[in-house]
Scaffold this motif. Structure first.
Motif, PDB file in Angstrom:
ATOM      1  N   UNK A 148      32.566 -22.434  -0.090  1.00 33.86           N
ATOM      2  CA  UNK A 148      32.461 -23.156  -1.300  1.00 33.86           C
ATOM      3  C   UNK A 148      31.225 -22.661  -2.106  1.00 33.86           C
ATOM      4  N   UNK A 149      30.219 -22.298  -1.515  1.00 37.96           N
ATOM      5  CA  UNK A 149      28.965 -21.788  -2.311  1.00 37.96           C
ATOM      6  C   UNK A 149      29.404 -20.477  -2.855  1.00 37.96           C
ATOM      7  N   UNK A 150      29.979 -19.649  -2.147  1.00 36.78           N
ATOM      8  CA  UNK A 150      30.282 -18.212  -2.513  1.00 36.78           C
ATOM      9  C   UNK A 150      31.335 -18.267  -3.857  1.00 36.78           C
ATOM     10  N   UNK A 151      32.110 -19.110  -3.721  1.00 34.27           N
ATOM     11  CA  UNK A 151      33.153 -19.407  -4.864  1.00 34.27           C
ATOM     12  C   UNK A 151      32.283 -20.132  -6.141  1.00 34.27           C
ATOM     13  N   UNK A 152      31.274 -21.085  -5.900  1.00 36.07           N
ATOM     14  CA  UNK A 152      30.646 -21.760  -6.793  1.00 36.07           C
ATOM     15  C   UNK A 152      29.742 -20.802  -7.548  1.00 36.07           C
ATOM     16  N   UNK A 153      29.167 -19.891  -6.817  1.00 35.40           N
ATOM     17  CA  UNK A 153      28.189 -18.894  -7.279  1.00 35.40           C
ATOM     18  C   UNK A 153      29.007 -17.988  -8.258  1.00 35.40           C
ATOM     19  N   UNK A 154      30.116 -17.409  -7.829  1.00 39.25           N
ATOM     20  CA  UNK A 154      30.964 -16.176  -8.318  1.00 39.25           C
ATOM     21  C   UNK A 154      31.223 -16.894  -9.561  1.00 39.25           C
ATOM     22  N   UNK A 155      31.778 -18.093  -9.653  1.00 37.37           N
ATOM     23  CA  UNK A 155      32.510 -18.517 -10.898  1.00 37.37           C
ATOM     24  C   UNK A 155      31.349 -18.953 -12.038  1.00 37.37           C
ATOM     25  N   UNK A 156      30.248 -19.327 -11.390  1.00 36.48           N
ATOM     26  CA  UNK A 156      29.047 -19.556 -12.400  1.00 36.48           C
ATOM     27  C   UNK A 156      28.608 -18.359 -13.138  1.00 36.48           C
ATOM     28  N   UNK A 157      28.700 -17.176 -12.266  1.00 34.36           N
ATOM     29  CA  UNK A 157      27.974 -16.235 -12.683  1.00 34.36           C
ATOM     30  C   UNK A 157      28.961 -15.502 -13.813  1.00 34.36           C
ATOM     31  N   UNK A 158      30.376 -15.597 -13.781  1.00 29.00           N
ATOM     32  CA  UNK A 158      31.282 -14.927 -14.360  1.00 29.00           C
ATOM     33  C   UNK A 158      31.174 -15.804 -15.674  1.00 29.00           C
ATOM     34  N   UNK A 159      31.068 -17.094 -15.778  1.00 28.83           N
ATOM     35  CA  UNK A 159      30.874 -17.935 -17.012  1.00 28.83           C
ATOM     36  C   UNK A 159      29.616 -17.530 -17.878  1.00 28.83           C
ATOM     37  N   UNK A 160      28.615 -17.164 -16.881  1.00 29.76           N
ATOM     38  CA  UNK A 160      27.383 -17.229 -17.645  1.00 29.76           C
ATOM     39  C   UNK A 160      27.421 -15.701 -18.216  1.00 29.76           C
ATOM     40  N   UNK A 161      27.777 -14.732 -17.490  1.00 30.54           N
ATOM     41  CA  UNK A 161      28.095 -13.289 -17.958  1.00 30.54           C
ATOM     42  C   UNK A 161      29.044 -13.316 -19.191  1.00 30.54           C
ATOM     43  N   UNK A 162      30.014 -14.033 -19.125  1.00 30.12           N
ATOM     44  CA  UNK A 162      30.908 -13.998 -20.387  1.00 30.12           C
ATOM     45  C   UNK A 162      30.167 -14.636 -21.563  1.00 30.12           C
TER      46      UNK A 162
END
Length: 167
Positions: A63-77
């Protein structure tokens, strides 16, 4: 998944590492609140989210792994497209607050984290919309915050304080 004995041995290190990373993320966010286009702060935040996702993945906290990855993706984009507006930073901050609480809720014996991911989805949707990379969700737009009732928040805060004192 790690068995109970393996998780208990790695639990202290995992929590220590993730707490350090969460502090770093908070510092980066503070810099972005002062200077919204601070490239170094943005890069630090992206790197920190990458490391958080990696630690959570290694320790099978999906849950934390997926949340951090999705947040990173959105922030990067959003950053690459120039859409990270100062108005999105409070929602980003709430994302980190939720992630910190989730890290505190990990079962110290098994490493499992049982939760409903609707709060994550709601915050990610709100953040994506505020960054210009998502569609509005009426439920999220009305209240992009996360809901932990006050009693539960007090219990979690006391647990966090007890855990911090033992370090």
């Amino acid at each position: 998944m790690l068995n109970g004995n393996e998780w208990q041995q790695l639990h202290a290190e995992f929590l220590s590492d993730t707490q350090t990373l969460m502090c770093r993320a908070d510092e980066c966010l503070s810099h972005l609140e002062l200077i919204s286009d601070d490239g170094d702060a943005m890069e630090c935040l992206l790197t920190t989210l990458h490391h958080l996702a990696g630690k959570a993945d290694t320790h099978r906290v999906e849950a934390v792994c997926g949340f951090a990855r999705q947040l990173r993706y959105l922030l990067y984009f959003a950053s690459a497209a120039g859409h990270l507006q100062p108005e999105a930073l409070p929602t980003l901050k709430r994302c980190f607050e939720l992630m910190a609480w989730q890290l505190e809720l990990i079962d110290p014996h098994t490493g499992s984290l049982a939760l409903d991911d609707s709060e994550q989805r709601g915050l990610l949707n709100a953040f994506a919309y505020q960054c210009g990379v998502g569609k509005p969700d009426n439920n999220v737009a009305a209240n992009p915050g996360w809901s932990v009732n006050p009693g539960q928040r007090d219990v979690l805060a006391a647990r966090h304080a007890d855990h911090s004192e033992t370090r």
